[in-house]
Design an enzyme around this catalytic site. Sequence first.
Site, mmCIF file in Angstrom:
data_model
loop_
_atom_site.group_PDB
_atom_site.id
_atom_site.type_symbol
_atom_site.label_atom_id
_atom_site.label_comp_id
_atom_site.label_asym_id
_atom_site.label_seq_id
_atom_site.Cartn_x
_atom_site.Cartn_y
_atom_site.Cartn_z
ATOM 1 C CB ALA A 270 -0.975 -0.131 1.053
ATOM 2 N N GLY A 273 1.629 2.479 -5.480
ATOM 3 C CA GLY A 273 2.336 3.055 -6.514
ATOM 4 C C GLY A 273 3.513 2.313 -7.240
ATOM 5 C CB CYS A 391 10.747 6.526 1.957
ATOM 6 S SG CYS A 391 9.822 6.477 3.349
#
Length: 453
Positions: A270, A273, A391
Amino acid sequence: MPKLRPFSKQPDPARREAVQLLERIESDQAYVNRLISEHLTDELPPEAGRRTTEYVAGVTRWRRWLDFLLAQAYHGRYDQLEPRLRQILRLGLYELLFLKTPAYAALHEAVLLAQAMVRPQAGKVVNAVLRTLLRQQDFLPQPQTGDVAEDLAICYSHPTWMVQRWLARYGREATEALMQHNNTRPWFGIRVRTDRIARSVVLHRLADRRVEAEPSPVLDDFVRVRRLQPILEDRLIEKGLLAVQDESAGLVVRLLDPHPEETIIDACAAPGGKTTYIATRMRDHGRVLAFDVHPGRTERIRQAALQQGLTSIVAETLDVRHVAERYPTLQADRVLLDVPCSGLGVLAKRADLRWHRCPEALDELTQLQDALLEAAARLVRPGGVLVYSTCTIEPEENEMRVQAFLQRHPEFALEGAENWVPASMVTPAGFLATWPPRDRMDGAFAARMRRKA
């Protein structure tokens, strides 16, 4: 500069809404993106809604610096000031310093807010404090604590512990560049479905709408834009022609290098992308099994696949640590594990994240990351590929996790990223690592490992 409105005796709805959202962010530890996604600004006219978003993100980003200045100008214990009055002062000062709202307008609006949202006498306090700083705006007070990390953290509005870590790792110049990037309005990545529409057509369309945009220099199916709203209004996302996605996420999928007819697992998928980009790179031929632990977020994957017309994606609500139990014979050609992380590579887009993180949480995150890696590894077929990504820019969550995993699992070998992504983004050890100030995208990390046949 925000559009000025005629003088009024009623508070501006956009500013009023901003103050209420800022209260929730600070008192309830709410997230800016989540509040905006809850459509709390939908009742406002579009222009006012955009201003509210700007106010909330900007004040949240610069909160520590604003508080330092306000504390110098306030006669009394600033830390004991009523929370709502503090938010109004922050908003007024943010307008004066960063949005360059004319002083008469910023002061008038801040006073109205204080009178209406706190009490009539509060307007005098707001007027006095902001006027004091207005007189000092060409020589604002500077922190002089004697601690370089503390002073920089105040000036650039970051938590001190983050600045201490970055100074030790990068030095002062790179740390300041990173914080400047985090405080700059970001570019947004847009992925173009080039199998349906040419990137050049999208760029011409954006130019016609006077949207500042440019082609990505590293990915031939991405563009960069300054503002998302015109793209959302153009409905190209609804039509499945575009997707909002940072280039760093696109580079992770390129490192995975999916091929048609393969079985690929996106283990923490989720909002979808990377999942949809994987399916697009496979030309929608094969199987993309997307797992996520949250039902609502799993539904977002399904919706994204439907919107983009991708039929190879199967999304299921399931913790990756339990996939092997439910599907004991499942083995994938490639597994992408984009783990939950501190997110310290995305602070330019996530203005509030810096205030929601603490160093102690890193230990919990790294334990979770190790457990997820163990589970994902079991799903890779002999000869298959495992990509671990984050990230964040913190080594405990990146290189150290991969190195520890490889020590535990000699059946996996690291493959250098240089064959799939630009060499400038490959570390000497062979990892993909983007650097926000240099690359003008989110900070991300990824390692590509192959299981020995």
